[in-house]
Design a protein around this motif. Sequence first.
Motif, mmCIF file in Angstrom:
data_model
loop_
_atom_site.group_PDB
_atom_site.id
_atom_site.type_symbol
_atom_site.label_atom_id
_atom_site.label_comp_id
_atom_site.label_asym_id
_atom_site.label_seq_id
_atom_site.Cartn_x
_atom_site.Cartn_y
_atom_site.Cartn_z
ATOM 1 N N ARG A 151 0.826 -1.205 0.000
ATOM 2 C CA ARG A 151 0.000 0.000 0.000
ATOM 3 C C ARG A 151 0.861 1.257 0.000
ATOM 4 O O ARG A 151 0.536 2.253 -0.662
ATOM 5 C CB ARG A 151 -0.955 -0.019 1.204
ATOM 6 C CG ARG A 151 -2.107 -1.013 1.046
ATOM 7 C CD ARG A 151 -3.136 -0.883 2.133
ATOM 8 N NE ARG A 151 -2.670 -1.434 3.406
ATOM 9 C CZ ARG A 151 -2.769 -2.715 3.746
ATOM 10 N NH1 ARG A 151 -3.289 -3.592 2.897
ATOM 11 N NH2 ARG A 151 -2.332 -3.135 4.923
ATOM 12 N N ARG A 152 1.973 1.226 0.729
ATOM 13 C CA ARG A 152 2.889 2.379 0.723
ATOM 14 C C ARG A 152 3.510 2.567 -0.653
ATOM 15 O O ARG A 152 3.659 3.692 -1.133
ATOM 16 C CB ARG A 152 3.985 2.191 1.775
ATOM 17 C CG ARG A 152 3.486 2.328 3.206
ATOM 18 C CD ARG A 152 4.631 2.229 4.188
ATOM 19 N NE ARG A 152 5.613 3.293 4.001
ATOM 20 C CZ ARG A 152 6.748 3.357 4.686
ATOM 21 N NH1 ARG A 152 7.058 2.415 5.562
ATOM 22 N NH2 ARG A 152 7.594 4.355 4.484
ATOM 23 N N VAL A 153 3.877 1.471 -1.284
ATOM 24 C CA VAL A 153 4.442 1.557 -2.633
ATOM 25 C C VAL A 153 3.403 2.122 -3.601
ATOM 26 O O VAL A 153 3.717 3.000 -4.422
ATOM 27 C CB VAL A 153 4.935 0.177 -3.108
ATOM 28 C CG1 VAL A 153 5.290 0.214 -4.595
ATOM 29 C CG2 VAL A 153 6.136 -0.272 -2.286
ATOM 30 N N ALA A 154 2.173 1.656 -3.514
ATOM 31 C CA ALA A 154 1.122 2.152 -4.409
ATOM 32 C C ALA A 154 0.914 3.651 -4.220
ATOM 33 O O ALA A 154 0.790 4.396 -5.200
ATOM 34 C CB ALA A 154 -0.175 1.393 -4.158
ATOM 35 N N ARG A 155 0.877 4.113 -2.970
ATOM 36 C CA ARG A 155 0.704 5.547 -2.732
ATOM 37 C C ARG A 155 1.864 6.333 -3.327
ATOM 38 O O ARG A 155 1.676 7.424 -3.884
ATOM 39 C CB ARG A 155 0.580 5.824 -1.229
ATOM 40 C CG ARG A 155 -0.740 5.377 -0.624
ATOM 41 C CD ARG A 155 -0.949 5.970 0.756
ATOM 42 N NE ARG A 155 0.037 5.496 1.721
ATOM 43 C CZ ARG A 155 -0.109 4.409 2.476
ATOM 44 N NH1 ARG A 155 -1.196 3.654 2.342
ATOM 45 N NH2 ARG A 155 0.814 4.057 3.345
ATOM 46 N N THR A 156 3.057 5.783 -3.220
ATOM 47 C CA THR A 156 4.237 6.456 -3.773
ATOM 48 C C THR A 156 4.144 6.554 -5.293
ATOM 49 O O THR A 156 4.351 7.618 -5.878
ATOM 50 C CB THR A 156 5.513 5.687 -3.380
ATOM 51 O OG1 THR A 156 5.686 5.768 -1.963
ATOM 52 C CG2 THR A 156 6.738 6.264 -4.076
#
Length: 238
Positions: A151-156
């Motif tokens: 999820r953090r990667v997707a937001r990035t």
Amino acid sequence: MWDWLRRRRAPAVRALRLRSRGDLDGAVRVDFAELAPEVDIFLGQAAYLQLGFFETLSELISATPELARKESLSRAAGAALRKHEALVAVIRERGDDPTALMLPFREPLDAFRAATHGVHPQETLISVHITAGMLDDFYVALSASYGETGRRVARTLEADDDRQVIVEIIKDTIASDREWSSLLAMWGRRLVGDTLLIARSALRRTGDGAALEERVEPVFTQLMAAHARRMESMGLSS
């Protein structure tokens, strides 16, 4: 090419989010859990890709004479660098060494960048816009397999990329001389095969090639649809 390029049939849908910021409206959802690579591979490749986009955009700044466009391209380069740094931060917080995770991908991704580097700056600008867009979308698709890390990667990756200046430069180039249109359209189409090979290389190997093609077809079909929209936004045929 692959079967999915020849068959445009409607795929079955399952739960996995693709890019949400307009490029993939109505995106297909696919279960990638069994195809997703180990998280270290996912993070290492994604981080090095963003570093490569930053490096290419930095080179293009030097090749751009107009000050206003230099400044605009610097924002695009800065966006790629911020994405790289955010992914590196995720890697460090997991207790891993970012350099060690990225190193296995340096040679193949540098070769990919060299293969998509054009003779003219305009070609290389299209390369960044197309390849970064397609691969960001693809890594967002993979990210659902990694829980909070994903999820953090997707937001990035879904953060603003500030690449609208590339669209404007290409449209101005075509307006100045219509002969650019066919040249740049051909270049944009050429990028697709190399970019999808990079996407495929990120997937876990399976013994059943036909099953793999069937599983990835929905996402790759959506990547191609988003590619067509990016090309159209620049005034180019896909």
